[in-house]
Design an enzyme around this catalytic site. Structure first.
Site, PDB file in Angstrom:
ATOM      1  N   GLY A 160       0.795  -1.224   0.000  1.00  0.00           N
ATOM      2  CA  GLY A 160       0.000   0.000   0.000  1.00  0.00           C
ATOM      3  C   GLY A 160       0.825   1.270   0.000  1.00  0.00           C
ATOM      4  CB  SER A 161       2.682   3.244  -1.255  1.00  0.00           C
ATOM      5  OG  SER A 161       3.446   4.390  -0.955  1.00  0.00           O
TER       6      SER A 161
END
Length: 218
Positions: A186-187
């Site tokens: 996730g980012s």
């Protein structure tokens, strides 16, 4: 440039192998000690999650050569003007947030040559924090199209995602829609477009890497 077409991103294999090995060992021990069996089930489920996380599906890229496509699956969390320090120009910035449930393989937004790359070692703030743009660890590509248009795509590390992978290097010829990297767990991806780009997305829109058109170059 490396461009894996396997159903699972190669970066996921070590994690999958480790989880499977632990699950098998615990299952063997569980035949004698029941408590280990439940741990084996947990690691079996963890293996499935890792496979899900590192999935690497095929995508159909739009035919329009002027279309800039989304480099990541996710949601548009920022759209507006921004001065890009590497080019020193006022550009249109589009930020895409990836949750842990999105596909994390990143794709090339436009066909062109990598004029330069940059890496900034930094913090790991939540990528939805405004400070993340300037303070978080990040890796970027400056791309020039055949028509001389320049744009930038930046992988930004986050609170959980602390491993940026980028296959592209200075001088590489990139093809729109091809895989060029990923960010684990996730980012955010930032795309800086020429200010005259006709934007085709809005705040809150969901994007599909390799398919969603972010904008049309003039």
């Amino acid at each position: 440039m490396r461009n894996s077409n396997t159903p699972i991103a190669a970066e996921g294999y070590p994690f999958i192998a480790g989880a499977v090995l632990i699950a098998v060992v615990l299952a063997v021990l569980g035949s004698k000690i029941p408590a280990f069996f439940f741990l084996a089930v947990f690691f079996g489920a963890l293996t499935l999650f890792i496979v899900f996380f590192f999935r690497n599906p095929e995508r159909t890229t739009p035919a329009d050569e002027n279309a800039v496509i989304a480099p990541a699956d996710g949601v548009v969390i920022y759209l507006g003007p921004s001065r890009e320090e590497h080019l020193g120009e006022e550009m249109t910035k589009i930020s895409i947030f990836m949750s842990v449930f999105n596909v994390h393989v990143n794709r090339v937004p436009i066909t062109g040559k990598v004029l330069d790359t940059f890496y900034i070692k930094g913090k790991f703030l939540d990528v939805r924090d405004d400070r993340a743009t300037f303070e978080n660890e990040q890796a970027g590509l400056i791309i020039e199209t055949a028509k001389g248009m320049k744009m930038i795509v930046v992988q930004v590390a986050g609170l959980i995602a602390r491993r940026i992978v980028c296959y592209a290097a200075k001088g590489d010829q990139l093809v729109r829609g091809k895989r060029y990297g990923l960010i684990r767990f996730g980012s955010r991806l930032d795309v800086y477009l020429p200010s005259e780009t006709a934007v085709r997305v809005r705040m809150g829109d969901k994007t599909v890497a390799g398919e969603t058109i972010l904008g049309l170059l003039p």
